[in-house]
Motif scaffolding. Structure first.
Motif, PDB file in Angstrom:
ATOM      1  N   LEU A   1       0.832  -1.209   0.000  1.00 43.15           N
ATOM      2  CA  LEU A   1       0.000   0.000   0.000  1.00 43.15           C
ATOM      3  C   LEU A   1       0.863   1.254   0.000  1.00 43.15           C
ATOM      4  O   LEU A   1       0.591   2.215  -0.735  1.00 43.15           O
ATOM      5  N   ALA A   2       1.905   1.255   0.809  1.00 39.86           N
ATOM      6  CA  ALA A   2       2.791   2.422   0.866  1.00 39.86           C
ATOM      7  C   ALA A   2       3.500   2.623  -0.468  1.00 39.86           C
ATOM      8  O   ALA A   2       3.608   3.753  -0.960  1.00 39.86           O
ATOM      9  N   ARG A   3       3.960   1.538  -1.087  1.00 40.98           N
ATOM     10  CA  ARG A   3       4.652   1.666  -2.376  1.00 40.98           C
ATOM     11  C   ARG A   3       3.725   2.185  -3.460  1.00 40.98           C
ATOM     12  O   ARG A   3       4.134   2.980  -4.307  1.00 40.98           O
ATOM     13  N   SER A   4       2.480   1.756  -3.442  1.00 45.77           N
ATOM     14  CA  SER A   4       1.544   2.256  -4.456  1.00 45.77           C
ATOM     15  C   SER A   4       1.349   3.764  -4.281  1.00 45.77           C
ATOM     16  O   SER A   4       1.293   4.502  -5.275  1.00 45.77           O
ATOM     17  N   ALA A   5       1.274   4.225  -3.041  1.00 43.66           N
ATOM     18  CA  ALA A   5       1.122   5.661  -2.795  1.00 43.66           C
ATOM     19  C   ALA A   5       2.375   6.426  -3.199  1.00 43.66           C
ATOM     20  O   ALA A   5       2.289   7.493  -3.821  1.00 43.66           O
ATOM     21  N   VAL A   6       3.549   5.885  -2.874  1.00 40.70           N
ATOM     22  CA  VAL A   6       4.811   6.539  -3.230  1.00 40.70           C
ATOM     23  C   VAL A   6       4.929   6.655  -4.750  1.00 40.70           C
ATOM     24  O   VAL A   6       5.283   7.716  -5.281  1.00 40.70           O
ATOM     25  N   GLU A   7       4.637   5.576  -5.472  1.00 37.20           N
ATOM     26  CA  GLU A   7       4.716   5.608  -6.936  1.00 37.20           C
ATOM     27  C   GLU A   7       3.774   6.662  -7.511  1.00 37.20           C
ATOM     28  O   GLU A   7       4.146   7.412  -8.406  1.00 37.20           O
ATOM     29  N   PHE A   8       2.547   6.695  -6.996  1.00 40.28           N
ATOM     30  CA  PHE A   8       1.593   7.673  -7.504  1.00 40.28           C
ATOM     31  C   PHE A   8       2.057   9.103  -7.204  1.00 40.28           C
ATOM     32  O   PHE A   8       2.049   9.971  -8.074  1.00 40.28           O
ATOM     33  N   LEU A   9       2.471   9.354  -5.972  1.00 42.53           N
ATOM     34  CA  LEU A   9       2.852  10.705  -5.573  1.00 42.53           C
ATOM     35  C   LEU A   9       4.108  11.189  -6.301  1.00 42.53           C
ATOM     36  O   LEU A   9       4.299  12.390  -6.472  1.00 42.53           O
ATOM     37  N   ALA A  10       4.954  10.274  -6.760  1.00 42.98           N
ATOM     38  CA  ALA A  10       6.163  10.648  -7.494  1.00 42.98           C
ATOM     39  C   ALA A  10       5.932  10.696  -9.004  1.00 42.98           C
ATOM     40  O   ALA A  10       6.858  10.988  -9.756  1.00 42.98           O
ATOM     41  N   SER A  11       4.719  10.438  -9.449  1.00 45.85           N
ATOM     42  CA  SER A  11       4.421  10.387 -10.881  1.00 45.85           C
ATOM     43  C   SER A  11       3.797  11.697 -11.368  1.00 45.85           C
ATOM     44  O   SER A  11       3.293  12.490 -10.578  1.00 45.85           O
ATOM     45  N   PRO A  12       3.794  11.913 -12.685  1.00 43.89           N
ATOM     46  CA  PRO A  12       3.132  13.105 -13.232  1.00 43.89           C
ATOM     47  C   PRO A  12       1.623  13.133 -12.956  1.00 43.89           C
ATOM     48  O   PRO A  12       1.021  14.206 -12.931  1.00 43.89           O
ATOM     49  N   ALA A  13       1.015  11.976 -12.717  1.00 46.91           N
ATOM     50  CA  ALA A  13      -0.428  11.925 -12.437  1.00 46.91           C
ATOM     51  C   ALA A  13      -0.785  12.698 -11.173  1.00 46.91           C
ATOM     52  O   ALA A  13      -1.915  13.152 -11.018  1.00 46.91           O
ATOM     53  N   ARG A  14       0.177  12.879 -10.278  1.00 48.98           N
ATOM     54  CA  ARG A  14      -0.061  13.635  -9.046  1.00 48.98           C
ATOM     55  C   ARG A  14      -0.587  15.036  -9.364  1.00 48.98           C
ATOM     56  O   ARG A  14      -1.417  15.574  -8.641  1.00 48.98           O
ATOM     57  N   ASP A  15      -0.118  15.635 -10.463  1.00 48.31           N
ATOM     58  CA  ASP A  15      -0.552  16.983 -10.823  1.00 48.31           C
ATOM     59  C   ASP A  15      -2.029  17.039 -11.206  1.00 48.31           C
ATOM     60  O   ASP A  15      -2.602  18.127 -11.268  1.00 48.31           O
ATOM     61  N   LEU A  16      -2.633  15.892 -11.467  1.00 48.54           N
ATOM     62  CA  LEU A  16      -4.048  15.835 -11.839  1.00 48.54           C
ATOM     63  C   LEU A  16      -4.940  15.491 -10.646  1.00 48.54           C
ATOM     64  O   LEU A  16      -6.152  15.358 -10.785  1.00 48.54           O
ATOM     65  N   LEU A  17      -4.351  15.335  -9.474  1.00 51.93           N
ATOM     66  CA  LEU A  17      -5.110  14.996  -8.269  1.00 51.93           C
ATOM     67  C   LEU A  17      -5.902  16.214  -7.801  1.00 51.93           C
ATOM     68  O   LEU A  17      -5.395  17.334  -7.793  1.00 51.93           O
ATOM     69  N   ARG A  18      -7.150  15.973  -7.416  1.00 52.39           N
ATOM     70  CA  ARG A  18      -8.017  17.039  -6.920  1.00 52.39           C
ATOM     71  C   ARG A  18      -8.812  16.519  -5.726  1.00 52.39           C
ATOM     72  O   ARG A  18      -9.092  15.327  -5.616  1.00 52.39           O
TER      73      ARG A  18
END
Length: 201
Positions: free
Chosen positions: A142-159
């Protein structure tokens, strides 16, 4: 990399339908249900193994909730300058504490590179690791999935969904998307209509 698992974890805090907030991981039975629903995406992060075996107990629930709190804290940071989810106003960690919590949890599953080179094929690299318990595999995954997402360009699309009473985060899939789901858009439109109508009375 998929945002599915970290968003699913963050979304275990949700509007309860009555003006309050519900916690889908509030007890071990809730954790068990959620793990069952997320079994497929979890396998990617726990080395292809079944993440449910021997996991659902109170200690695991507490560790998963700790990863969720860190994830939601960093989601709140990621949506700045926009506001965080309404559910997070009093429960956020400091960003350095959230980063530390995710990194420590992700480190529960040691990994190593493994080279495979079949005689008639090209070499490939995979990552393998083994944690001593199913709990450690789950929490690290679970932590790795969050780390990967937060370090990815997709993070800029989070709302954070701005709909009345909604406390979810979502990834903005297209330029006109404003809400996490259509029902939130409908609720926001009804609320705006009500406010306009009330103001003319």
């Amino acid at each position: 990399m998929s945002a599915q698992l970290p968003l699913a974890l963050a979304s275990t805090i949700r509007h309860d339908g009555n003006g309050g907030v519900a916690d889908d991981l509030g007890d071990v039975a809730g954790l068990t249900r959620w793990l069952d629903e997320q079994a497929e995406p979890l396998r990617e992060y726990v080395g292809g193994r079944d993440p449910l075996v021997g996991v659902a107990d109170e200690q695991t629930r507490l560790e998963v909730v700790a990863v969720r709190r860190a994830t939601r804290t960093l989601f709140a940071v990621a949506v700045r300058p926009g506001p965080p989810s309404r559910a997070d106003s009093s429960s956020l960690l400091t960003p350095p504490a959230a980063v530390d919590r995710l990194n420590r949890a992700a480190g529960l599953l040691p990994v190593r590179p493994v080279l495979s080179w079949p005689e008639q094929g090209a070499p490939t690299l995979s990552w393998q690791g083994e944690a001593s318990t199913a709990r450690q595999r789950l929490v690290a995954g679970l932590a790795r999935s969050a780390v990967e997402f937060l370090a990815s360009p997709a993070r800029d699309l989070l709302r954070a969904c701005p709909a009345p009473r909604c406390v979810r985060y979502f990834v903005k899939d297209h330029v006109r998307q404003e809400w996490c789901k259509p029902s939130c858009g409908n609720r926001a439109r009804v609320a705006r209509h009500y406010q306009r109508h009330s103001a003319t009375r």
